[in-house]
Design a protein around this motif. Structure first.
Motif, PDB file in Angstrom:
ATOM      1  N   CYS A   9       0.854  -1.212   0.000  1.00  0.00           N
ATOM      2  CA  CYS A   9       0.000   0.000   0.000  1.00  0.00           C
ATOM      3  C   CYS A   9       0.880   1.249   0.000  1.00  0.00           C
ATOM      4  CB  CYS A   9      -1.001   0.004   1.144  1.00  0.00           C
ATOM      5  SG  CYS A   9      -0.263   0.123   2.775  1.00  0.00           S
ATOM      6  N   THR A  11       2.804   4.163  -2.844  1.00  0.00           N
ATOM      7  CA  THR A  11       2.283   5.217  -3.724  1.00  0.00           C
ATOM      8  C   THR A  11       1.182   4.682  -4.643  1.00  0.00           C
ATOM      9  OG1 THR A  11       4.496   6.147  -3.720  1.00  0.00           O
ATOM     10  CG2 THR A  11       3.002   6.942  -5.421  1.00  0.00           C
ATOM     11  N   ILE A  12       1.456   3.585  -5.334  1.00  0.00           N
ATOM     12  CA  ILE A  12       0.476   3.063  -6.289  1.00  0.00           C
ATOM     13  C   ILE A  12      -0.606   2.249  -5.576  1.00  0.00           C
ATOM     14  CG2 ILE A  12       0.139   1.626  -8.346  1.00  0.00           C
ATOM     15  CD1 ILE A  12       2.926   2.328  -9.265  1.00  0.00           C
ATOM     16  N   GLY A  13      -0.174   1.366  -4.664  1.00  0.00           N
ATOM     17  CA  GLY A  13      -1.128   0.483  -3.980  1.00  0.00           C
ATOM     18  C   GLY A  13      -2.215   1.255  -3.248  1.00  0.00           C
ATOM     19  N   GLU A  35       0.990  -6.104   3.562  1.00  0.00           N
ATOM     20  CA  GLU A  35       1.975  -5.011   3.521  1.00  0.00           C
ATOM     21  C   GLU A  35       3.072  -5.342   4.532  1.00  0.00           C
ATOM     22  OE1 GLU A  35       2.725  -1.743   1.975  1.00  0.00           O
ATOM     23  OE2 GLU A  35       4.370  -2.147   3.364  1.00  0.00           O
ATOM     24  N   ILE A  36       4.315  -5.292   4.040  1.00  0.00           N
ATOM     25  CA  ILE A  36       5.456  -5.685   4.871  1.00  0.00           C
ATOM     26  C   ILE A  36       5.675  -4.711   6.027  1.00  0.00           C
ATOM     27  CG2 ILE A  36       7.344  -4.482   3.685  1.00  0.00           C
ATOM     28  CD1 ILE A  36       8.765  -7.194   3.476  1.00  0.00           C
ATOM     29  N   LYS A  40       2.754   1.165   8.542  1.00  0.00           N
ATOM     30  CA  LYS A  40       2.236   1.859   7.351  1.00  0.00           C
ATOM     31  C   LYS A  40       0.854   1.309   6.986  1.00  0.00           C
ATOM     32  CE  LYS A  40       3.952   2.934   2.711  1.00  0.00           C
ATOM     33  NZ  LYS A  40       5.109   2.772   1.833  1.00  0.00           N
ATOM     34  N   GLY A  72       6.785  -4.730  -5.397  1.00  0.00           N
ATOM     35  CA  GLY A  72       8.171  -4.716  -5.878  1.00  0.00           C
ATOM     36  C   GLY A  72       8.477  -5.977  -6.666  1.00  0.00           C
ATOM     37  N   VAL A  75       8.829  -9.771  -5.357  1.00  0.00           N
ATOM     38  CA  VAL A  75       7.728 -10.647  -4.926  1.00  0.00           C
ATOM     39  C   VAL A  75       7.021 -11.329  -6.109  1.00  0.00           C
ATOM     40  CG1 VAL A  75       7.263  -9.097  -2.964  1.00  0.00           C
ATOM     41  CG2 VAL A  75       5.745  -9.034  -4.917  1.00  0.00           C
ATOM     42  N   SER A  94       4.955  -4.452 -11.025  1.00  0.00           N
ATOM     43  CA  SER A  94       6.425  -4.443 -10.985  1.00  0.00           C
ATOM     44  C   SER A  94       6.924  -5.354 -12.096  1.00  0.00           C
ATOM     45  CB  SER A  94       6.911  -4.907  -9.611  1.00  0.00           C
ATOM     46  OG  SER A  94       6.352  -4.088  -8.621  1.00  0.00           O
ATOM     47  N   ILE A  95       6.801  -4.847 -13.332  1.00  0.00           N
ATOM     48  CA  ILE A  95       6.996  -5.699 -14.511  1.00  0.00           C
ATOM     49  C   ILE A  95       8.435  -6.216 -14.581  1.00  0.00           C
ATOM     50  CG2 ILE A  95       6.507  -5.880 -16.989  1.00  0.00           C
ATOM     51  CD1 ILE A  95       4.116  -4.661 -15.604  1.00  0.00           C
ATOM     52  N   PRO A 185      16.198  -1.436 -10.785  1.00  0.00           N
ATOM     53  CA  PRO A 185      15.018  -2.293 -10.619  1.00  0.00           C
ATOM     54  C   PRO A 185      13.736  -1.530 -10.291  1.00  0.00           C
ATOM     55  CG  PRO A 185      16.620  -2.653  -8.841  1.00  0.00           C
ATOM     56  CD  PRO A 185      17.274  -1.769  -9.838  1.00  0.00           C
ATOM     57  N   LYS A 186      13.848  -0.335  -9.694  1.00  0.00           N
ATOM     58  CA  LYS A 186      12.630   0.377  -9.289  1.00  0.00           C
ATOM     59  C   LYS A 186      12.317   1.563 -10.193  1.00  0.00           C
ATOM     60  CE  LYS A 186      12.562  -1.058  -4.645  1.00  0.00           C
ATOM     61  NZ  LYS A 186      12.936  -1.005  -3.321  1.00  0.00           N
ATOM     62  N   ASN A 189      10.618   0.077 -15.022  1.00  0.00           N
ATOM     63  CA  ASN A 189       9.662  -0.997 -15.320  1.00  0.00           C
ATOM     64  C   ASN A 189       9.131  -0.911 -16.747  1.00  0.00           C
ATOM     65  OD1 ASN A 189       8.781  -2.748 -12.901  1.00  0.00           O
ATOM     66  ND2 ASN A 189       9.053  -0.717 -12.036  1.00  0.00           N
ATOM     67  N   VAL A 190       9.021   0.312 -17.265  1.00  0.00           N
ATOM     68  CA  VAL A 190       8.482   0.496 -18.621  1.00  0.00           C
ATOM     69  C   VAL A 190       9.319  -0.247 -19.653  1.00  0.00           C
ATOM     70  CG1 VAL A 190       7.231   2.661 -18.312  1.00  0.00           C
ATOM     71  CG2 VAL A 190       9.658   2.723 -18.734  1.00  0.00           C
ATOM     72  N   ASN A 242       6.309   9.630  -4.357  1.00  0.00           N
ATOM     73  CA  ASN A 242       7.424   8.797  -4.796  1.00  0.00           C
ATOM     74  C   ASN A 242       7.884   9.271  -6.171  1.00  0.00           C
ATOM     75  OD1 ASN A 242       9.225   6.851  -5.530  1.00  0.00           O
ATOM     76  ND2 ASN A 242       7.875   5.097  -5.141  1.00  0.00           N
TER      77      ASN A 242
HETATM   78  N1  LIG Z   1       4.877  -0.479 -14.532  1.00  0.00           N
HETATM   79  C1  LIG Z   1       5.237   0.778 -14.315  1.00  0.00           C
HETATM   80  O1  LIG Z   1       5.244   1.614 -15.209  1.00  0.00           O
HETATM   81  C2  LIG Z   1       5.643   1.179 -12.926  1.00  0.00           C
HETATM   82  C3  LIG Z   1       5.763   2.537 -12.647  1.00  0.00           C
HETATM   83  C4  LIG Z   1       6.104   2.897 -11.371  1.00  0.00           C
HETATM   84  C5  LIG Z   1       6.370   1.942 -10.405  1.00  0.00           C
HETATM   85  N2  LIG Z   1       6.286   0.634 -10.715  1.00  0.00           N
HETATM   86  C6  LIG Z   1       6.599  -0.395  -9.702  1.00  0.00           C
HETATM   87  O2  LIG Z   1       5.468  -0.559  -8.882  1.00  0.00           O
HETATM   88  C7  LIG Z   1       5.878  -0.952  -7.571  1.00  0.00           C
HETATM   89  C8  LIG Z   1       5.204  -0.058  -6.539  1.00  0.00           C
HETATM   90  O3  LIG Z   1       5.570   1.294  -6.755  1.00  0.00           O
HETATM   91  P1  LIG Z   1       5.269   2.394  -5.656  1.00  0.00           P
HETATM   92  O4  LIG Z   1       5.659   3.699  -6.238  1.00  0.00           O
HETATM   93  O5  LIG Z   1       3.894   2.207  -5.119  1.00  0.00           O
HETATM   94  O6  LIG Z   1       6.347   1.970  -4.553  1.00  0.00           O
HETATM   95  P2  LIG Z   1       6.302   2.289  -2.990  1.00  0.00           P
HETATM   96  O7  LIG Z   1       7.683   2.050  -2.491  1.00  0.00           O
HETATM   97  O8  LIG Z   1       5.660   3.599  -2.736  1.00  0.00           O
HETATM   98  O9  LIG Z   1       5.334   1.145  -2.404  1.00  0.00           O
HETATM   99  C9  LIG Z   1       5.660  -0.208  -2.310  1.00  0.00           C
HETATM  100  C10 LIG Z   1       4.967  -0.770  -1.070  1.00  0.00           C
HETATM  101  O10 LIG Z   1       5.090  -2.185  -1.054  1.00  0.00           O
HETATM  102  C11 LIG Z   1       5.483  -2.600   0.264  1.00  0.00           C
HETATM  103  N3  LIG Z   1       6.203  -3.877   0.145  1.00  0.00           N
HETATM  104  C12 LIG Z   1       7.469  -4.080  -0.288  1.00  0.00           C
HETATM  105  N4  LIG Z   1       7.760  -5.392  -0.284  1.00  0.00           N
HETATM  106  C13 LIG Z   1       6.645  -6.028   0.162  1.00  0.00           C
HETATM  107  C14 LIG Z   1       6.321  -7.397   0.382  1.00  0.00           C
HETATM  108  N5  LIG Z   1       7.213  -8.375   0.162  1.00  0.00           N
HETATM  109  N6  LIG Z   1       5.092  -7.709   0.836  1.00  0.00           N
HETATM  110  C15 LIG Z   1       4.174  -6.729   1.068  1.00  0.00           C
HETATM  111  N7  LIG Z   1       4.424  -5.410   0.885  1.00  0.00           N
HETATM  112  C16 LIG Z   1       5.644  -5.070   0.437  1.00  0.00           C
HETATM  113  C17 LIG Z   1       6.354  -1.457   0.785  1.00  0.00           C
HETATM  114  O11 LIG Z   1       6.427  -1.470   2.200  1.00  0.00           O
HETATM  115  C18 LIG Z   1       5.597  -0.249   0.234  1.00  0.00           C
HETATM  116  O12 LIG Z   1       4.572   0.184   1.114  1.00  0.00           O
HETATM  117  C19 LIG Z   1       7.410  -0.860  -7.565  1.00  0.00           C
HETATM  118  O13 LIG Z   1       7.935  -2.148  -7.765  1.00  0.00           O
HETATM  119  C20 LIG Z   1       7.727  -0.001  -8.752  1.00  0.00           C
HETATM  120  O14 LIG Z   1       8.974  -0.320  -9.296  1.00  0.00           O
HETATM  121  C21 LIG Z   1       5.898   0.238 -11.942  1.00  0.00           C
END
Ligand SMILES: NC(=O)c1ccc[n+]([C@@H]2O[C@H](COP(=O)([O-])OP(=O)(O)OC[C@H]3O[C@@H](n4cnc5c(N)ncnc54)[C@H](O)[C@@H]3O)[C@@H](O)[C@H]2O)c1
Length: 268
Positions: A9, A11-13, A35-36, A40, A72, A75, A94-95, A185-186, A189-190, A242
């Motif tokens: 949960c 930024t995106i979640g 959520e780990i 939060k 991420g 997982v 998280s492609i 890695p973060k 993803n695109v 983020n």
């Molecule tokens: N496809 C795309 O275009 C695109 C764009 C942006 C981000 N992303 C990816 O989306 C994912 C989420 O991005 P975000 O900005 O929300 O990141 P973020 O860091 O704001 O949120 C990730 C959340 O996941 C939780 N988390 C981490 N590992 C965990 C686990 N094993 N079990 C449960 N919860 C866990 C973290 O505590 C955090 O709250 C990232 O992997 C990012 O790389 C993809």
């Protein structure tokens, strides 16, 4: 009502959770969150009127018909395999987590589950999918991000790049999509989704630039093939919470969910 479980949960979640509980309240229910970061999770759940249960990944899968991953790349492989075992659908954002685990696609094809990968911060994938029906000969991504959009990436430390102190537009990375995902890695993803949709992670080329003058995360995509030539440019505002994540990526996930819940499908 589609029962949805959400992993992460951040930024995106958190935005996906809000979309399920507000926008899609007639079609879907957020039944569980994993959520780990427990604090939060509790703080976030306090902001929701209808609270899902806080569960482990295994418990969450058990309760869900669709699991949404927003946690991420690390997982992804485990989660997808567990969902396939239980015949549960998955939407993963998280492609990058699929690169090096391409066997997952074959496993999904043989399963009763469906896998959804939203286009995220990239535009033009509708046309890439169409082009792929024939032959694609070139796939390239040129990404420009402000320094804070790349900060913390393993590649910067490895190469001793002090991203905070670059003074002008600088090429930070050039290589294949496979190398880019490992290095950032973060942040990229695109490139993973573009490569999976086109010519694969070894053949898709990626260039990453940064400058203190950049204010947006921009992605320029170049595709060539039997159909001709495509060039797209998305200039995305970073998410306020983020800077690595473009706001368009958040919207794309909600749009993907809308498509899953709808009987009408627009675009390829
Ligand atoms: N496809 C795309 O275009 C695109 C764009 C942006 C981000 N992303 C990816 O989306 C994912 C989420 O991005 P975000 O900005 O929300 O990141 P973020 O860091 O704001 O949120 C990730 C959340 O996941 C939780 N988390 C981490 N590992 C965990 C686990 N094993 N079990 C449960 N919860 C866990 C973290 O505590 C955090 O709250 C990232 O992997 C990012 O790389 C993809």
């Amino acid at each position: 009502m589609l029962k949805i479980g959400l992993i992460g949960c951040g930024t995106i979640g958190s935005e996906i959770a809000r979309a399920i509980t507000d926008r899609f309240s007639q079609e879907a229910e957020l039944v569980a969150l994993c959520e780990i970061d427990e604090q939060k999770a509790k703080d976030f759940l306090d902001t929701l009127v209808k609270k899902p249960e806080l569960l482990s990944m295994d418990e969450l899968i058990q309760k869900s018909e669709l699991v949404v991953e927003a946690a991420g790349g690390e997982v992804v492989a485990e989660l997808v395999k567990k969902c396939l075992d239980k015949e549960v659908d998955v939407m993963a954002i998280s492609i990058g987590g699929f690169i090096g685990h391409e066997e997952l696609f074959e496993m999904v094809e043989k399963s009763k589950s469906r896998l959804y990968l939203p286009s995220g911060a990239l535009c033009g994938l509708d046309a890439v999918k169409a082009a792929k029906i024939s032959n694609i000969t070139r796939a390239e991504l040129i990404t420009r991000k402000p320094p804070k959009g790349l900060k913390g990436a393993p590649y910067l430390e490895k190469q001793n790049i002090d991203i905070d102190n670059i003074e002008k537009e600088t090429v930070i990375f050039e290589g294949s999509a496979k190398e880019a995902i490992k290095a950032f890695p973060k942040n990229i993803n695109v490139s993973a989704l573009l490569s999976l949709t086109s010519i694969g992670a070894d053949e898709t080329k990626v260039k990453i630039l940064s400058s203190p003058e950049f204010t947006r995360n921009s992605h320029q995509m170049i595709i060539e093939g039997d159909f001709g030539h495509i060039e797209t440019l998305s200039e995305n505002k970073p998410s306020p919470n983020n800077p690595k994540t473009s706001y368009l990526a958040v919207l794309s996930c909600i749009a993907c969910l809308k498509q899953i819940l709808s009987r009408v499908k627009l675009g390829t």
